[in-house]
Write an enzyme that holds these catalytic residues in place. Structure first.
Site, PDB file in Angstrom:
ATOM      1  CD  GLU A   1      -2.958  -1.186   2.300  1.00 58.56           C
ATOM      2  OE1 GLU A   1      -2.757  -0.459   3.111  1.00 58.56           O
ATOM      3  OE2 GLU A   1      -3.769  -2.031   2.285  1.00 58.56           O
TER       4      GLU A   1
ATOM      5  CD  GLU B   1      -4.733  -5.879   3.169  1.00 60.85           C
ATOM      6  OE1 GLU B   1      -3.359  -5.816   2.916  1.00 60.85           O
ATOM      7  OE2 GLU B   1      -5.356  -5.225   4.124  1.00 60.85           O
TER       8      GLU B   1
END
Length: 793
Positions: free
Chosen positions: A184, A267
């Site tokens: 991320e 995810e």
């Protein structure tokens, strides 16, 4: 009295009660949905439904479970035909820094010093492989040791570090299938190209690279840059169905679809191990239907952390009490099983046999996958939002098996484990056709495969970690983490003791500030029960260089993001002899309660520290001599912990925690006699005026109530159970407020199980005798009802 009295829709039948006469009228049935299961349909290759160990220590306590419970939990996670049967395991590449619910250790804390035996991720992957040799493994970093690239993640150092980590995996007989970049944190084109080259030249050309474990933005550069495109095998996006959402829609931008790359929800989830089941059921199916995503990875795999840490109940299994052996398999696990036990990576989706029931999202969704034998198939159907029963007519063609069909289902609206993963009656097709009636709120799998099953193992009941507790750390291997000690920042590992001391100690191994993923805080690690109130914690400490070390107590809520602070008391000692008793909070505000100096402690010398808590009295000692006291009521209960200044490689030994009596009273849950549920502060809110409610007992800090000597019932140490507005009338809301000593915050726990307000003399009452989650609590005239009787846990 004549006329229509009431209308009720029961099981598809409209019941009218008119003048006492019951009439029955059929409700128009929804048109049946026809689905052709065509083995000749095109479709992408299925890569698997899996889960993530990492993104913050969420698996930490699993390794500390005793047998047979540890093996049972691992079976429920990985064993085919038993439980969740996870098909892909994504593990964190530790970086000595917090990455959501804790920190995971690096294999190379300082340049050149590689230790492949640290942490628990390789152990977990070995356990997964032992149960399912075909499971796919995927490694990803959230942070990194600070020596890498001089603090620059996107560096050659980092690429080489990943190769070292893969080498460690190989030492544990593990071959990684996939490798990511920086979780991320966007992407660096040149770095990914260099990583591909480095992997190829180091013997890891078979390892596929996933980019960028963030959003879909990377697709634009993949489409415009052939060299970059050749480096990336999979585009992995996070929460493509929405972050912690209902996962009703899982769209993918055209740039990603047109890239020709494999697309994953790398995810997703991040929901409670039970209440996240509905969203997961939608997302696994709709990720493919809407976006042609061929893998779904739930964060995380297991909730194996204490309840005072962020996201304490997310995962497939709740396993937060290794000391008692208690664990619970969540509804999420059985939703995964509805796909994973009936498919395998390498199967193919059948696009023309996947979609929405009746073309309507509200009816539910279905996906069909074909085995590599080109005959067997499985259709996974979810009816999460359906308003009633619906019939589906199946027609089998294109070479798929026309043999017996096995039906399995999970009732997502049920709280009964017996209603999860149930083998329903088999169906024998006639002429390649058959019908099935689907009930709302379910996940179904219709399959020609066999070998599925539901595990029967169950753990013991929940129980606290009792005091006294002690550990001299001599029984562990070097590089291991001491039992129950959970890193939040830094890396606290077992190492040989310094300064001539024999045996092993716990050493803080991170010698510099890490490349962080979350907020940087001082290295610290926690151990024990959030409900511990009065006790003495003592430990030996050695400072290896100039700086400070801390012994912590009554550590409870640890914040995630933002300031990254911790509610706790600290005894801080420095090499120059300065000491202080500190109070910290989740806003990272630190208050000095007492301070002073002793003779310089120096470096490479052992000293003993102790903190004693008795009600509001706090006593600190160094080398057996009391150096200071404080009187503070902010934190009433919590864990113990070790901490150091940034980069301080201090050592700790001979941990001891002994119970005290004092005036603080007991800490624990308050459980309703009728409901069996706990008095709970909704959402773990710390906002004054929040009305308390009933909720499933989960050990959270928002369910831990300390009975003080003043008659208060404290939560979070500084908030009190209170009558809203100091009210004294029936119906007054029961809320939390900052403890102020008013009589509306004083309570009497009576022998008959009632709890009455000192100011009002009214009973703590579950509104309208409710027993369900979310039932609000109030004051009410005492009437002896079970909704007014409570037990302390």
């Amino acid at each position: 009295m004549t006329g229509v009295r009431r209308l009720r829709l029961l099981l598809g039948v409209l019941v009218l009660v008119v003048g006492g006469v019951v009439g029955v009228a059929a409700v128009p049935a929804e048109a049946a949905t026809s689905i052709t299961l065509n083995g000749g349909s095109a479709g992408r290759v299925f890569d698997g439904v899996g889960a993530i160990s990492g993104g913050g220590g969420n698996s930490r306590l699993l390794i500390d479970y005793p047998e047979p419970q540890r093996g049972q939990i691992l079976d429920y996670l990985f064993k085919p035909g038993y439980g969740a049967a996870v098909q892909m395991l994504k593990i964190e590449i530790g970086g000595d820094t917090n990455s959501t619910s804790g920190a995971e250790p690096s294999v190379e804390h300082t340049r050149g010093a590689v230790n492949c035996d640290v942490g628990y991720e390789f152990w977990l992957a070995q356990q997964a492989k032992a149960r399912n040799p075909d499971i796919k493994l995927y490694g990803l970093a959230w942070g990194a040791p600070g020596w890498i690239g001089g603090g620059n993640f996107w560096s050659t150092d980092m690429a080489n570090y990943l190769v070292s980590w893969l080498g460690c995996a190989k030492q544990h007989n593990l071959s990684l299938d996939y490798l990511g970049g920086w979780n991320e944190r966007n992407y660096n084109i040149g770095w990914y190209e260099n990583l591909r080259s480095t992997l190829n030249s180091s013997g890891y050309s078979a390892v596929k690279i996933v980019g960028a474990d963030s959003d879909w933005g990377i697709a634009n550069d993949i489409n415009s840059n052939p060299a970059f495109a050749s480096a990336i095998s999979v585009i992995g996006a996070h929460y493509p169905c929405g972050y912690r959402s209902a996962q009703t829609s899982c769209g993918v931008p055209a740039a990603a679809t047109n890239s020709g790359k494999t697309l994953w929800a790398s995810e997703n989830g991040s929901d409670d191990y039970n209440s996240g089941a509905q969203a997961m059921a939608r997302g696994i199916n709709r990720g493919y239907i809407d976006g042609r995503m061929t893998a779904y990875l739930n964060w995380p795999i297991v909730a194996a952390i204490t309840p005072n840490l962020p996201y304490p109940t997310m995962g497939l299994v709740l396993a937060s009490q290794p000391w008692s052996g208690h664990y619970t398999v969540g509804k999420n696990a059985w939703v995964q099983a509805q796909t994973t036990q009936f498919t395998a990576p390498g199967w193919h989706y059948l696009d023309s046999s996947s979609g929405y029931l009746g073309g309507n999202r509200g009816n539910g969704s279905y996906v069909t996958l074909k085995s590599t034998n080109n005959s067997d198939y499985s259709t996974v159907i979810e009816t999460v939002d359906a308003g009633g029963a619906q019939t589906v007519n199946f027609a089998v063609t294109g070479g798929l098996s026309s043999g017996a069909v096995h039906v399995w289902s999970t009732n997502l609206n049920s709280g009964n484990q017996a209603d999860y993963f149930v083998h329903e009656s088999d169906i024998t097709p006639s002429g390649g056709s058959y019908s099935l009636t689907l009930q709302p709120g379910r996940v179904y799998t219709v399959t020609t495969t066999t070998g599925q099953g539901k595990g029967t193992a169950a753990g013991p009941g929940a129980g606290g970690l009792s005091l006294p507790y002690a550990d001299n750390f001599d029984g562990y291997a070097t590089g291991a983490e001491a039992k129950y000690l959970m890193d939040w920042q830094g890396a606290f590992e077992v190492a040989g003791c310094g300064a001539g001391r024999a045996g092993r100690c716990v050493r803080q191994m991170s010698a510099q500030a890490p490349i962080t993923w979350d907020t940087l805080s001082d290295p610290h690690a926690l151990l024990g029960e959030p409900g511990w109130g009065n006790y003495t914690v003592s430990s030996d400490v050695l400072l290896e260089k100039s700086g400070y070390a801390e012994l912590m107590g009554r550590a409870n809520t640890q914040s995630y993001g933002g300031a990254g602070g911790l509610n706790a008391y600290h005894l801080r000692v420095s090499d120059n002899g300065a000491w202080s008793i500190l109070s910290s909070n989740t806003n990272a505000t630190v208050t000095t309660l007492a301070h002073g100096t002793v003779a310089a402690l120096g470096t490479n010398r052992w000293h003993s520290l102790a903190l004693t808590f008795a009600g509001s009295a706090i006593t600190a000692s160094i080398d057996g001599v009391t150096v200071g006291t404080a009187n503070d009521r902010t934190w009433g209960a919590g864990q113990i912990g070790y901490a150091t200044s940034q980069g301080e490689t201090a050592q700790f030994d001979n941990l001891s925690i002994t119970p005290g009596s004092g005036s603080g009273g007991s800490t624990g849950t308050i459980v309703g006699a009728d409901s069996g549920r706990c008095v709970d502060v909704p959402g773990a809110s710390q906002t004054a005026g929040t009305q308390v409610e009933l909720w499933d007992c989960n050990g959270g800090a928002n369910q831990q109530w300390t009975a003080s000597a003043a008659g208060e019932l404290r939560v979070y140490g500084s908030d009190c159970l209170d009558a809203d507005g100091q009210g004294t009338t029936a119906g007054t809301k029961v809320v939390i407020s900052v403890c102020s000593g008013t009589t509306s915050q004083q309570w009497k726990v009576n022998a008959d199980g009632t709890i009455t307000g000192v100011r009002s003399s009214l009973c703590l009452d579950a509104t309208s005798a409710g027993t369900g989650n979310g039932t609000l609590l109030e004051l009410w005239t005492c009437n002896g009802g079970g909704n007014q009787r409570w037990t302390r846990g």
